[in-house]
Scaffold this active site. Structure first.
Site, PDB file in Angstrom:
ATOM      1  N   LYS A 149       0.857  -1.185   0.000  1.00  8.11           N
ATOM      2  CA  LYS A 149       0.000   0.000   0.000  1.00  8.11           C
ATOM      3  C   LYS A 149       0.887   1.228   0.000  1.00  8.11           C
ATOM      4  CE  LYS A 149      -4.575   0.665   0.339  1.00  8.11           C
ATOM      5  NZ  LYS A 149      -5.640  -0.311  -0.006  1.00  8.11           N
TER       6      LYS A 149
HETATM    7  N1  GLU Z   1      -7.870  -0.005  -3.265  1.00  3.38           N
HETATM    8  C1  GLU Z   1      -8.349  -1.350  -3.430  1.00  3.38           C
HETATM    9  C2  GLU Z   1      -8.226  -2.118  -2.136  1.00  3.38           C
HETATM   10  O1  GLU Z   1      -8.003  -1.557  -1.091  1.00  3.38           O
HETATM   11  C3  GLU Z   1      -7.765  -2.039  -4.656  1.00  3.38           C
HETATM   12  C4  GLU Z   1      -6.354  -2.493  -4.584  1.00  3.38           C
HETATM   13  C5  GLU Z   1      -5.824  -2.975  -5.929  1.00  3.38           C
HETATM   14  O2  GLU Z   1      -6.594  -3.079  -6.880  1.00  3.38           O
HETATM   15  O3  GLU Z   1      -4.625  -3.242  -6.007  1.00  3.38           O
HETATM   16  O4  GLU Z   1      -8.400  -3.299  -2.125  1.00  3.38           O
END
Ligand code: GLU
Length: 426
Positions: A116
């Site tokens: 993240k």
């Molecule tokens: N923001 C989304 C999540 O928290 C998608 C993450 C992604 O597609 O890599 O799962």
């Protein structure tokens, strides 16, 4: 044994990370016994990068922002997880979000580890040109971690297809070739996938539908309350309505609305686009933030940010099922209150996994340069979500566990099995 938190966390708000550690404590006694010695891997991120992101403002002055990219665990594959732009982003929050990606990716069995990123910034205060410079400089600062087989970002709170296009372009320019598979959630014309925009909201609906079937709640006519009208909340609301449910309440940063007969979502989307928020919409009554949580409904969907359902409002929630479209919206104390009150909570690591599942489809399509139809994508998404949901429901029933602990049992066992098989190097 857990050592004390690293010193750089001591001065921060560590709420989300502490909530995640609480969830790990809860699952520990239920994990496969031979894997338990590896559990410490879940309690600390593999690597955390803090970067300075200086940009030139339109005024000519230079402003500095703090950015982060965390790889929580890479045992099952390259890092996968989004990037958020928000004035309250902290390293420990990004650590928690990366850890939830590790579990989520394992729950839906996409071949990724958890990552993240974020920038501590209020993007609403930047011009489009400043936002582009911020995105590009951040991409360069975390470039050491990126790559389609190393770490693949995606959109999150306040980031979108355009931000992904700038990230993809910045990475590609430095590689000297176009590398579409380095980010997901891109525009369709740049290797994006059909169905990605709605994917998280669609996954939320699929989980609700599966739970409703087992709990004897008809979707037709069901009352739905949604917090958040962004990437996740707006799509989830629309898909529920398409299936005959009534979205009776909505809340965003600007305010909250209620209409027992169901909100006109198309008109509301047009109002939101023009006014920059849902407040002031003529077709509904205004609610206070406190009243929003009390609205009687079958499904409550927190689809904004962490720590929204707390000890302060969990006792008043009048929903049968909470479906966590956001990451970490329920604190551990609120989780216990909802459990005691018989509210079913479908946890984030399955409920919002539709987004990363279609991100996986996008990455596969980019790598193979072969693109699928929307029907094919939605069908495959449905199959993966239903299979994952069923597995978690069965574990919860068989071991008499809350769905969150059951989801962590499934996800953590998969992560730790990979970790144990790989062993320590050197
Ligand atoms: N923001 C989304 C999540 O928290 C998608 C993450 C992604 O597609 O890599 O799962």
């Amino acid at each position: 044994m857990t050592d004390a938190l690293p010193s750089y966390l001591s001065c921060e708000n560590v709420g989300a990370w502490e909530n995640y550690l609480d969830q790990v404590e809860r699952v520990a006694p239920h994990l496969d016994k031979p894997l338990i010695p590896w559990i410490e891997t879940l309690r600390r991120p593999k690597r955390s990068l803090i970067v300075d992101v200086p940009i030139r403002l339109d005024s000519g002055a230079v402003a500095h922002f703090e950015g982060y990219r965390v790889h929580h665990n890479l045992s099952r594959g390259p890092g996968k997880g989004s990037v958020r732009f928000h004035p309250e982003v902290t390293l420990s929050e990004v650590m928690a979000l990366a850890a939830w990606m590790t579990i989520k990716n394992a729950v839906v069995q996409v071949p990724y580890g958890g990552a993240k990123g974020g920038i501590r910034v209020d993007p609403k205060k930047l011009s489009r040109a400043e936002l582009e410079r911020l995105t590009r400089r951040y991409t360069m600062e975390i470039n050491v971690l990126l790559g389609p087989d190393r770490d693949i970002p995606a959109p999150d709170v306040n980031t979108n297809e355009q931000v992904m296009a700038w990230m993809m372009d910045t990475y590609s320019m430095n590689q000297g070739r176009t590398v579409t598979g380095v980010v997901t959630g891109k525009p369709l014309s740049l290797g994006g996938s059909l169905g990605r925009r709605d994917a998280t909201g669609r996954g939320v609906f699929i989980c609700a539908r599966e739970a409703a079937r087992r709990l004897g709640i008809p979707i037709e006519g069901a009352r739905v309350a949604v917090q958040g009208f962004g990437n996740v909340g707006a799509a989830a609301a629309r898909i529920f309505a398409e299936h005959g449910a009534k979205v009776v309440a909505l809340q965003d940063e600007s305010g909250a609305l209620h209409r027992e007969a169901g909100l006109d979502l198309a008109a509301l989307a047009a109002h939101d686009a023009a006014a920059g928020g849902i407040a002031g919409f003529a077709g509904a009554a205004a609610l206070s933030a406190e009243e929003f949580w009390r609205v009687p409904c079958e499904f409550l969907i927190p689809a904004a940010v962490e720590n929204q359902i707390t000890e302060a409002n969990a006792g008043a929630i009048a929903a049968k099922v909470v479906v966590e479209g956001a990451n970490g919206p329920t604190t551990p104390a609120a989780d216990r209150i909802l459990r005691e009150r018989g509210v079913t909570v479908i946890p984030d690591v399955i409920a919002n996994a539709g987004g990363v599942t279609v991100s996986y489809f996008e990455w596969v399509q980019d790598i193979s340069s072969f693109f699928w139809s929307e029907a094919e994508i939605n069908q495959r998404l449905d199959r993966i979500m239903v299979e994952a949901f069923n597995g978690i429901w069965e574990v919860a029933q068989a071991r008499r566990l809350p769905l969150r602990t059951a989801a962590f049992v499934v996800g953590c066992n998969r992560v730790l099995e990979a970790r144990a098989l790989r062993g320590l190097y050197p």
